[in-house]
Design an enzyme around this catalytic site. Structure first.
Site, PDB file in Angstrom:
ATOM      1  N   HIS A 239       0.812  -1.192   0.116  1.00  0.00           N
ATOM      2  CA  HIS A 239       0.034  -0.020  -0.044  1.00  0.00           C
ATOM      3  C   HIS A 239       0.868   1.203  -0.101  1.00  0.00           C
ATOM      4  CE1 HIS A 239      -4.063  -1.684   1.549  1.00  0.00           C
ATOM      5  NE2 HIS A 239      -3.520  -2.478   0.570  1.00  0.00           N
TER       6      HIS A 239
ATOM      7  N   TYR B  71      -9.144   5.346   7.842  1.00  0.00           N
ATOM      8  CA  TYR B  71      -9.130   5.673   9.369  1.00  0.00           C
ATOM      9  C   TYR B  71     -10.238   6.888   9.177  1.00  0.00           C
ATOM     10  CZ  TYR B  71      -4.999   3.249  10.618  1.00  0.00           C
ATOM     11  OH  TYR B  71      -3.901   2.309  10.791  1.00  0.00           O
TER      12      TYR B  71
ATOM     13  N   PRO C  29      -3.883   0.251  19.126  1.00  0.00           N
ATOM     14  CA  PRO C  29      -3.654  -0.444  17.675  1.00  0.00           C
ATOM     15  C   PRO C  29      -3.876   0.636  16.592  1.00  0.00           C
ATOM     16  CG  PRO C  29      -5.620  -1.270  18.621  1.00  0.00           C
ATOM     17  CD  PRO C  29      -5.108  -0.528  19.803  1.00  0.00           C
TER      18      PRO C  29
ATOM     19  N   LYS D 182       1.055  -0.460  15.257  1.00  0.00           N
ATOM     20  CA  LYS D 182       2.675  -0.731  15.282  1.00  0.00           C
ATOM     21  C   LYS D 182       3.048  -1.645  16.370  1.00  0.00           C
ATOM     22  CE  LYS D 182       4.007   3.070  13.281  1.00  0.00           C
ATOM     23  NZ  LYS D 182       4.521   2.489  11.905  1.00  0.00           N
TER      24      LYS D 182
ATOM     25  N   TYR E 175       4.342   6.524  10.068  1.00  0.00           N
ATOM     26  CA  TYR E 175       3.385   5.308   9.778  1.00  0.00           C
ATOM     27  C   TYR E 175       4.284   3.956   8.826  1.00  0.00           C
ATOM     28  CZ  TYR E 175      -0.945   2.499   8.874  1.00  0.00           C
ATOM     29  OH  TYR E 175      -1.929   1.650   8.921  1.00  0.00           O
TER      30      TYR E 175
HETATM   31  P1  RFL Z   1       2.308 -12.099  21.386  1.00  0.00           P
HETATM   32  O1  RFL Z   1       1.973 -11.988  19.937  1.00  0.00           O
HETATM   33  O2  RFL Z   1       1.218 -12.016  22.326  1.00  0.00           O
HETATM   34  O3  RFL Z   1       3.017 -13.596  21.666  1.00  0.00           O
HETATM   35  C1  RFL Z   1       3.372 -14.025  23.104  1.00  0.00           C
HETATM   36  C2  RFL Z   1       3.322 -15.328  23.036  1.00  0.00           C
HETATM   37  O4  RFL Z   1       3.524 -15.898  24.373  1.00  0.00           O
HETATM   38  C3  RFL Z   1       2.751 -16.809  24.720  1.00  0.00           C
HETATM   39  N1  RFL Z   1       2.847 -17.046  26.018  1.00  0.00           N
HETATM   40  C4  RFL Z   1       3.508 -17.951  26.800  1.00  0.00           C
HETATM   41  N2  RFL Z   1       4.146 -18.954  26.191  1.00  0.00           N
HETATM   42  C5  RFL Z   1       4.855 -19.573  27.289  1.00  0.00           C
HETATM   43  N3  RFL Z   1       4.646 -19.553  28.572  1.00  0.00           N
HETATM   44  C6  RFL Z   1       3.936 -18.590  28.938  1.00  0.00           C
HETATM   45  N4  RFL Z   1       3.688 -18.454  30.479  1.00  0.00           N
HETATM   46  C7  RFL Z   1       3.157 -17.603  28.097  1.00  0.00           C
HETATM   47  N5  RFL Z   1       2.374 -16.860  28.286  1.00  0.00           N
HETATM   48  C8  RFL Z   1       2.197 -16.283  27.095  1.00  0.00           C
HETATM   49  C9  RFL Z   1       1.254 -16.421  24.068  1.00  0.00           C
HETATM   50  O5  RFL Z   1       0.266 -17.576  23.892  1.00  0.00           O
HETATM   51  C10 RFL Z   1       1.942 -15.882  22.761  1.00  0.00           C
HETATM   52  O6  RFL Z   1       1.878 -16.993  21.848  1.00  0.00           O
HETATM   53  O7  RFL Z   1       3.451 -11.085  21.536  1.00  0.00           O
HETATM   54  P2  RFL Z   1       4.697 -10.506  20.688  1.00  0.00           P
HETATM   55  O8  RFL Z   1       5.454 -11.694  20.088  1.00  0.00           O
HETATM   56  O9  RFL Z   1       5.324  -9.684  21.478  1.00  0.00           O
HETATM   57  O10 RFL Z   1       3.925  -9.839  19.621  1.00  0.00           O
HETATM   58  C11 RFL Z   1       3.255  -8.536  19.748  1.00  0.00           C
HETATM   59  C12 RFL Z   1       2.105  -8.639  18.604  1.00  0.00           C
HETATM   60  O11 RFL Z   1       1.270  -9.728  18.528  1.00  0.00           O
HETATM   61  C13 RFL Z   1       1.223  -7.405  19.035  1.00  0.00           C
HETATM   62  O12 RFL Z   1       2.053  -6.319  19.386  1.00  0.00           O
HETATM   63  C14 RFL Z   1      -0.003  -7.128  17.746  1.00  0.00           C
HETATM   64  O13 RFL Z   1      -0.582  -7.989  17.355  1.00  0.00           O
HETATM   65  C15 RFL Z   1      -0.523  -5.705  17.837  1.00  0.00           C
HETATM   66  N6  RFL Z   1      -1.291  -5.390  16.839  1.00  0.00           N
HETATM   67  C16 RFL Z   1      -0.852  -4.757  15.835  1.00  0.00           C
HETATM   68  N7  RFL Z   1       0.436  -4.573  15.462  1.00  0.00           N
HETATM   69  C17 RFL Z   1       0.884  -4.110  14.487  1.00  0.00           C
HETATM   70  O14 RFL Z   1       2.033  -3.993  14.226  1.00  0.00           O
HETATM   71  N8  RFL Z   1      -0.086  -3.862  13.181  1.00  0.00           N
HETATM   72  C18 RFL Z   1      -1.279  -3.920  13.258  1.00  0.00           C
HETATM   73  O15 RFL Z   1      -1.958  -3.629  12.553  1.00  0.00           O
HETATM   74  C19 RFL Z   1      -1.838  -4.208  14.848  1.00  0.00           C
HETATM   75  N9  RFL Z   1      -3.096  -4.531  15.014  1.00  0.00           N
HETATM   76  C20 RFL Z   1      -2.757  -5.581  16.967  1.00  0.00           C
HETATM   77  C21 RFL Z   1      -3.842  -5.315  15.969  1.00  0.00           C
HETATM   78  C22 RFL Z   1      -3.137  -6.457  18.298  1.00  0.00           C
HETATM   79  C23 RFL Z   1      -4.672  -6.640  18.262  1.00  0.00           C
HETATM   80  N10 RFL Z   1      -5.139  -7.324  19.289  1.00  0.00           N
HETATM   81  C24 RFL Z   1      -5.989  -8.324  19.452  1.00  0.00           C
HETATM   82  C25 RFL Z   1      -4.355  -7.085  20.671  1.00  0.00           C
HETATM   83  C26 RFL Z   1      -4.893  -5.296  15.870  1.00  0.00           C
HETATM   84  C27 RFL Z   1      -5.437  -6.040  17.098  1.00  0.00           C
HETATM   85  C28 RFL Z   1      -6.884  -6.385  17.321  1.00  0.00           C
HETATM   86  C1  PHB Z   2      -5.608  -4.527  10.918  1.00  0.00           C
HETATM   87  O1  PHB Z   2      -5.541  -4.671   9.854  1.00  0.00           O
HETATM   88  O2  PHB Z   2      -5.723  -5.421  11.653  1.00  0.00           O
HETATM   89  C2  PHB Z   2      -5.139  -3.085  11.548  1.00  0.00           C
HETATM   90  C3  PHB Z   2      -4.919  -2.220  10.782  1.00  0.00           C
HETATM   91  C4  PHB Z   2      -4.267  -0.978  11.063  1.00  0.00           C
HETATM   92  C5  PHB Z   2      -4.475  -0.744  12.347  1.00  0.00           C
HETATM   93  C6  PHB Z   2      -4.802  -1.477  13.183  1.00  0.00           C
HETATM   94  C7  PHB Z   2      -5.258  -2.986  12.823  1.00  0.00           C
HETATM   95  O3  PHB Z   2      -4.209   0.655  12.921  1.00  0.00           O
END
Ligand code: RFL
Ligand code: PHB
Length: 394
Positions: free
Chosen positions: A72, A200, A292, A296, A384
């Site tokens: 994008h 957005y 979110p 990031k 971004y």
């Molecule tokens: P994770 O992905 O939470 O992974 C941690 C792992 O540790 C496991 N765990 C354990 N394992 C062993 N022993 C234990 N005691 C444990 N406790 C937990 C868990 O099961 C898991 O597998 O953390 P990590 O690796 O630091 O990664 C971070 C990202 O996952 C997170 O920051 C992003 O998903 C945030 N996020 C977004 N980030 C972006 O860069 N771009 C996005 O568009 C974006 N959109 C989002 C998001 C997060 C969202 N939610 C659901 C919080 C959208 C949403 C809706």
């Molecule tokens: C997503 O596609 O899940 C998404 C995209 C942009 C955001 C957060 C989540 O700022």
């Protein structure tokens, strides 16, 4: 068991770290609480900064991402029923890639298995010990058997609800936190996105976002209350609310389709300082959470482990602990820049309770300036698409 680096958590942080270490000939064991299937199916992030994409390519993980990812070159801000585009390519020469986090995780797990490095899923009762000594240990149960890993370093990559951060005595950590009075209701829908780029949207009824996973699957979000009951949101209500918030004067319509998945996420900003205690290093969501809105979280997790991997590689190469000692300080500079950006995006686009109209005017003025001033658009775009890994401010 004995290894060089014990990694708790097989999310993006733990898996990218494991692969970076592997590529430098450093051994690790990854332990994960959930099953492999669960990790590969969890619906999370979708936006990869250009620097994250470049790192994954350098790591040999780019093949499917380059084939299936959507590049994008801009994004839309929608407010006052009108679209306003910001062109990343023109303003920064860079772009973002839409490639679901779960696809990144699938590619990383496949690489880990190809490398035949030890990974244990579905472990329980995980504990981290003796990290103030040169001989830290990780204990856990797997298939009902007690296990122990002896290692040189522990990487706490176990997310916000993990056990690594709470294992550090409270008086050694400072926590900074803001909990927002709203959440996001997110859906995956079986329809091609109604617009080629992310939207957005600021609206009096609350924020809305159109994103996507593939050219066939749309990802949409609505601002809701942090404890919203999904039972009160049948599909028709979700579509009606999205149509209302995203409506424009030029008749644009969102394509409605069967909803494949629904969820509610609370929103917070969180930072722990320092991100290390002795030989235990926290990375990713274990150390910080961003709302979110700036997309990031995953990118920041990858940035942390890049710093950690370089420090560990240097230790095994020269015996120097200098980079390891500086790990937290190095990461936190970026973390606070990203907190600043994510907070700014959140404050510009969401409805806050108790708003008396002042905030409405402030937000619209902010959006008008952002989308009409080249300087403001460029500032947004450079954040971004991803701040560089080093430079004047990092
Ligand atoms: P994770 O992905 O939470 O992974 C941690 C792992 O540790 C496991 N765990 C354990 N394992 C062993 N022993 C234990 N005691 C444990 N406790 C937990 C868990 O099961 C898991 O597998 O953390 P990590 O690796 O630091 O990664 C971070 C990202 O996952 C997170 O920051 C992003 O998903 C945030 N996020 C977004 N980030 C972006 O860069 N771009 C996005 O568009 C974006 N959109 C989002 C998001 C997060 C969202 N939610 C659901 C919080 C959208 C949403 C809706
Ligand atoms: C997503 O596609 O899940 C998404 C995209 C942009 C955001 C957060 C989540 O700022």
């Amino acid at each position: 068991m004995r290894t060089q680096v014990g990694i708790v958590g097989a999310g993006p942080a733990g898996l990218v770290l494991a692969q970076l270490l592997h590529l430098h000939g450093i051994e690790s064991i990854v332990i994960e609480a959930r099953s492999r299937e669960y990790c590969e199916q969890r619906v999370r992030a979708g936006v990869l900064e250009q620097g994250t994409v470049e790192l994954l390519i350098q790591m040999g993980l780019g093949e499917r991402m380059m084939r299936e990812g959507l590049v994008h070159e801009g994004v839309e801000f929608r407010f006052g029923r009108r679209p306003h585009r910001i062109d990343f390519r023109e303003l920064t020469g860079r772009a973002i890639t839409i490639y679901a986090q779960r696809e990144v995780v699938k590619d990383l797990i496949a690489a880990r298995l190809t490398a035949q490095r030890e990974t244990h899923f579905e472990v329980s009762d995980v504990g981290v010990h003796d990290f103030d000594s040169a001989k830290p240990r990780i204990t856990f149960r797997h298939s009902d058997e007690a296990q122990e890993i002896h290692c040189d370093f522990i990487a706490g990559c176990d997310g916000f609800h993990g056990i690594c951060r709470p294992s550090i005595p409270e008086d050694r950590l400072t926590v900074y936190e803001r909990v927002f009075p709203f959440g996001w209701l997110g859906i995956l829908a079986a329809a091609p996105p109604s617009s080629d780029e992310l939207i957005y949207c600021r609206h009096e009824r609350g924020f809305a976002l159109q994103s996507m996973r593939t050219s066939e699957i749309t990802r949409l979000y609505l601002q809701c209350s942090p404890d919203e009951d999904l039972a009160e949101w049948p599909d028709e209500r979700i579509w009606a609310e999205l149509q209302r918030r995203l409506a424009t004067d030029d008749g644009w319509r969102l394509t409605e389709a069967p909803i494949l998945q629904k969820g509610v996420t609370g929103m917070r900003s969180f930072v722990v300082e320092p991100m290390q205690a002795g030989r235990l290093f926290l990375a990713g969501d274990a150390a910080h959470i961003v709302p979110p809105t700036g997309a990031k979280g995953l990118n920041l997790a990858v940035a942390d482990v890049r710093v950690l991997a370089a420090a560990i590689v240097e230790f095994y190469r020269s015996g120097s602990v200098e980079l390891l000692d500086r790990y937290s300080d190095t990461c936190l500079r970026r973390v606070w820049l990203i907190q600043r950006f994510s907070m700014w995006m959140t404050a510009m686009l969401h409805q806050f309770p108790g708003n008396d109209g002042f905030e409405d005017h402030r937000q619209v003025a902010e959006l008008e300036y952002l989308t009409s001033s080249r300087a403001a658009s460029q500032t947004f775009a450079e954040n971004y698409v991803g701040l560089p890994m080093s430079g004047a401010y990092l």
